[in-house]
Design a protein around this motif. Structure first.
Motif, PDB file in Angstrom:
ATOM      1  N   LEU A  38      16.108 -47.412  13.172  1.00  0.00           N
ATOM      2  CA  LEU A  38      16.929 -48.491  12.604  1.00  0.00           C
ATOM      3  C   LEU A  38      16.376 -48.987  11.270  1.00  0.00           C
ATOM      4  CD1 LEU A  38      17.607 -50.608  15.807  1.00  0.00           C
ATOM      5  CD2 LEU A  38      19.339 -49.503  14.355  1.00  0.00           C
ATOM      6  N   VAL A  39      15.058 -49.146  11.189  1.00  0.00           N
ATOM      7  CA  VAL A  39      14.476 -49.711   9.969  1.00  0.00           C
ATOM      8  C   VAL A  39      14.674 -48.772   8.777  1.00  0.00           C
ATOM      9  CG1 VAL A  39      12.112 -48.865  10.409  1.00  0.00           C
ATOM     10  CG2 VAL A  39      12.463 -50.935   9.049  1.00  0.00           C
ATOM     11  N   GLN A  40      14.757 -47.482   9.043  1.00  0.00           N
ATOM     12  CA  GLN A  40      14.971 -46.548   7.928  1.00  0.00           C
ATOM     13  C   GLN A  40      16.393 -46.670   7.369  1.00  0.00           C
ATOM     14  OE1 GLN A  40      13.799 -42.447   8.598  1.00  0.00           O
ATOM     15  NE2 GLN A  40      14.859 -41.817   6.723  1.00  0.00           N
ATOM     16  N   TYR A  41      17.357 -46.915   8.262  1.00  0.00           N
ATOM     17  CA  TYR A  41      18.726 -47.159   7.762  1.00  0.00           C
ATOM     18  C   TYR A  41      18.721 -48.364   6.820  1.00  0.00           C
ATOM     19  CZ  TYR A  41      20.835 -44.021  11.261  1.00  0.00           C
ATOM     20  OH  TYR A  41      21.214 -42.927  12.006  1.00  0.00           O
ATOM     21  N   ALA A  42      18.001 -49.419   7.219  1.00  0.00           N
ATOM     22  CA  ALA A  42      17.980 -50.645   6.401  1.00  0.00           C
ATOM     23  C   ALA A  42      17.316 -50.373   5.047  1.00  0.00           C
ATOM     24  CB  ALA A  42      17.253 -51.760   7.157  1.00  0.00           C
ATOM     25  N   VAL A  43      16.229 -49.616   5.062  1.00  0.00           N
ATOM     26  CA  VAL A  43      15.520 -49.311   3.816  1.00  0.00           C
ATOM     27  C   VAL A  43      16.402 -48.430   2.913  1.00  0.00           C
ATOM     28  CG1 VAL A  43      13.561 -47.998   2.881  1.00  0.00           C
ATOM     29  CG2 VAL A  43      13.186 -49.676   4.689  1.00  0.00           C
ATOM     30  N   GLU A  44      17.068 -47.456   3.495  1.00  0.00           N
ATOM     31  CA  GLU A  44      17.947 -46.596   2.686  1.00  0.00           C
ATOM     32  C   GLU A  44      19.079 -47.408   2.066  1.00  0.00           C
ATOM     33  OE1 GLU A  44      19.131 -43.279   5.119  1.00  0.00           O
ATOM     34  OE2 GLU A  44      17.127 -42.384   5.024  1.00  0.00           O
ATOM     35  N   GLU A  45      19.592 -48.367   2.830  1.00  0.00           N
ATOM     36  CA  GLU A  45      20.656 -49.224   2.303  1.00  0.00           C
ATOM     37  C   GLU A  45      20.134 -50.041   1.122  1.00  0.00           C
ATOM     38  OE1 GLU A  45      22.834 -51.469   5.305  1.00  0.00           O
ATOM     39  OE2 GLU A  45      23.401 -52.938   3.778  1.00  0.00           O
ATOM     40  N   ALA A  46      18.911 -50.548   1.248  1.00  0.00           N
ATOM     41  CA  ALA A  46      18.321 -51.341   0.158  1.00  0.00           C
ATOM     42  C   ALA A  46      18.099 -50.460  -1.075  1.00  0.00           C
ATOM     43  CB  ALA A  46      17.005 -51.953   0.624  1.00  0.00           C
ATOM     44  N   ALA A  49      21.077 -49.912  -3.027  1.00  0.00           N
ATOM     45  CA  ALA A  49      21.538 -51.110  -3.744  1.00  0.00           C
ATOM     46  C   ALA A  49      20.651 -51.407  -4.955  1.00  0.00           C
ATOM     47  CB  ALA A  49      21.552 -52.306  -2.781  1.00  0.00           C
ATOM     48  N   GLY A  50      19.694 -50.534  -5.231  1.00  0.00           N
ATOM     49  CA  GLY A  50      18.858 -50.704  -6.418  1.00  0.00           C
ATOM     50  C   GLY A  50      17.596 -51.518  -6.193  1.00  0.00           C
ATOM     51  N   ILE A  51      17.252 -51.772  -4.923  1.00  0.00           N
ATOM     52  CA  ILE A  51      16.027 -52.533  -4.632  1.00  0.00           C
ATOM     53  C   ILE A  51      14.798 -51.708  -5.029  1.00  0.00           C
ATOM     54  CG2 ILE A  51      14.622 -53.493  -2.726  1.00  0.00           C
ATOM     55  CD1 ILE A  51      17.157 -55.187  -3.428  1.00  0.00           C
ATOM     56  N   GLU A  52      13.817 -52.406  -5.624  1.00  0.00           N
ATOM     57  CA  GLU A  52      12.613 -51.718  -6.107  1.00  0.00           C
ATOM     58  C   GLU A  52      11.349 -52.121  -5.349  1.00  0.00           C
ATOM     59  OE1 GLU A  52      12.629 -52.968 -10.146  1.00  0.00           O
ATOM     60  OE2 GLU A  52      14.431 -51.810 -10.635  1.00  0.00           O
ATOM     61  N   GLN A 146      27.514 -53.270  -2.020  1.00  0.00           N
ATOM     62  CA  GLN A 146      28.751 -54.036  -2.234  1.00  0.00           C
ATOM     63  C   GLN A 146      28.402 -55.473  -2.619  1.00  0.00           C
ATOM     64  OE1 GLN A 146      31.484 -53.873   1.187  1.00  0.00           O
ATOM     65  NE2 GLN A 146      30.641 -51.903   1.786  1.00  0.00           N
ATOM     66  N   MET A 147      27.419 -56.023  -1.913  1.00  0.00           N
ATOM     67  CA  MET A 147      27.059 -57.430  -2.149  1.00  0.00           C
ATOM     68  C   MET A 147      26.365 -57.634  -3.495  1.00  0.00           C
ATOM     69  SD  MET A 147      25.752 -58.500   1.662  1.00  0.00           S
ATOM     70  CE  MET A 147      25.319 -60.179   1.243  1.00  0.00           C
ATOM     71  N   VAL A 148      25.445 -56.728  -3.828  1.00  0.00           N
ATOM     72  CA  VAL A 148      24.720 -56.849  -5.104  1.00  0.00           C
ATOM     73  C   VAL A 148      25.714 -56.805  -6.271  1.00  0.00           C
ATOM     74  CG1 VAL A 148      23.185 -55.519  -6.629  1.00  0.00           C
ATOM     75  CG2 VAL A 148      22.459 -56.062  -4.313  1.00  0.00           C
ATOM     76  N   ASP A 149      26.697 -55.932  -6.183  1.00  0.00           N
ATOM     77  CA  ASP A 149      27.701 -55.835  -7.249  1.00  0.00           C
ATOM     78  C   ASP A 149      28.505 -57.135  -7.357  1.00  0.00           C
ATOM     79  OD1 ASP A 149      26.831 -53.331  -7.799  1.00  0.00           O
ATOM     80  OD2 ASP A 149      28.510 -52.267  -6.857  1.00  0.00           O
ATOM     81  N   ALA A 150      28.892 -57.676  -6.198  1.00  0.00           N
ATOM     82  CA  ALA A 150      29.666 -58.931  -6.218  1.00  0.00           C
ATOM     83  C   ALA A 150      28.783 -60.086  -6.696  1.00  0.00           C
ATOM     84  CB  ALA A 150      30.217 -59.231  -4.821  1.00  0.00           C
ATOM     85  N   HIS A 151      27.521 -60.059  -6.308  1.00  0.00           N
ATOM     86  CA  HIS A 151      26.576 -61.129  -6.674  1.00  0.00           C
ATOM     87  C   HIS A 151      26.361 -61.187  -8.188  1.00  0.00           C
ATOM     88  CE1 HIS A 151      22.492 -62.888  -7.171  1.00  0.00           C
ATOM     89  NE2 HIS A 151      22.951 -63.742  -6.281  1.00  0.00           N
ATOM     90  N   ALA A 152      26.406 -60.024  -8.842  1.00  0.00           N
ATOM     91  CA  ALA A 152      26.209 -59.987 -10.304  1.00  0.00           C
ATOM     92  C   ALA A 152      27.254 -60.861 -10.998  1.00  0.00           C
ATOM     93  CB  ALA A 152      26.294 -58.545 -10.797  1.00  0.00           C
TER      94      ALA A 152
END
Ligand code: G1P
Length: 294
Positions: A38-46, A49-52, A146-152
């Motif tokens: 499960l945690v790998q799905y979350a990391v891949e999603e991040a 989204a451009g998380i560094e 999706q959220m990061v794009d809307a947040h911008a």
């Protein structure tokens, strides 16, 4: 201008008692859906989204998570000698870049707000994401992206939301929505209550475990106020920011599975298997055959 979301917190300190005995010695975040934790799905999603910067708030018994995202010499060596290039690619992809990952500990399980607060020195004054690995989201475009794009476009804080059955409000943070805005995916947040009983819930719009949070939340979390269940709730700290910074719910496109629950976890395994070309046919044939025989 809205600051870019560069850092993500993964609270992974929870005990996972609902999955005992599987989680007696293994972190619940390492439970696999098909063949990926499960945690790998979350990391891949991040990552998508451009998380560094990846910040894990861990606790006792969570070593397997650190090892999972690290280099594994033995495995690498064995797979290299056996010339298993496909598997080498699989394990190499998991590794997070050197210097991009930090582990900090939450010494006591005092609530989600407290877990996030434990990472305060690693964030500073910028918006950051929080991903709860229990909430697995199957989507064409990953939910956090999706959220990061809307947040911008709108800045402030943003939480993923979806409608839940009225009887389920006591399992979630529930939003009191403001009036509709131009983007139908955005819901202005006027109020936020953690786990209200159905009769006290301001709506059936529930918070799902994806957040983009304004750095000012730490001043609220510093107060260490306890809320529902005697815990320091992230929901309560966010609620106190309403009116200070823009605050939106985001109706994401995708299907969410509650992998903190056995039924949700089993459904996720089936749904993700049905998306896999190597497994879909078999699962489709097996299910009706086996169900009919039971
Ligand atoms: C947490 C949050 C809650 C949110 C939920 C989403 O609760 O406190 O507001 O709705 O995640 O999964 P938990 O499931 O950790 O009890």
């Amino acid at each position: 201008m809205t600051k870019r979301v560069r850092k993500a917190i993964f609270p992974v300190g929870g005990l996972g008692t609902r999955f005992l005995p599987a989680t007696k010695a293994m972190p619940k975040e390492m439970l696999p859906v098909v063949d990926k934790p499960l945690v790998q799905y979350a990391v891949e999603e991040a990552r998508a989204a451009g998380i560094e910067q990846f910040i894990f708030v861990t606790g006792r018994g969570k070593q397997a998570i650190e090892d999972h995202f690290d280099h594994s010499y033995e495995l690498h060596d064995v797979l290299t000698r056996r010339d298993k290039r496909d598997l080498l690619a699989v394990i190499d992809e998991i590794k997070l870049p050197a210097g991009a990952v930090t582990y900090t500990r939450q010494p006591e399980a005092l609530g989600l707000g407290h877990a996030v607060w434990c990472a305060r020195h690693l964030i500073g004054d910028e918006p950051f994401a929080v991903l709860l690995a229990d909430d697995l989201i199957l989507a064409d475009q990953p939910c956090l992206k999706q959220m990061v794009d809307a947040h911008a476009g709108v800045g402030g804080s943003m939480i993923a939301v979806m409608d839940v059955p009225p009887a389920h409000t006591s399992r979630y943070g529930i939003v009191a929505p403001g009036s509709a805005v131009a983007d139908p995916r955005l819901v202005p947040v006027q109020g936020l209550v953690e786990k209200p009983k159905p009769e006290a819930a301001p709506s059936t719009l529930a918070v799902i475990g994806r957040y983009i949070i304004d750095g000012s939340v730490f001043a609220e979390l510093d107060r260490k106020q306890t809320g529902a269940g005697g815990e320091i709730q992230l929901t309560d700290a966010l609620a106190r920011l309403i009116g200070q910074v823009p605050f939106h719910g985001f109706r994401f496109a995708g299907e969410r599975f509650d992998c903190g629950d056995k039924v949700g976890f089993l459904e996720a395994n089936l749904a993700f298997a049905l998306k896999r070309p190597d497994l879909a046919q078999h699962v489709k044939a097996f299910l009706p055959r086996y169900a009919a025989a039971c």
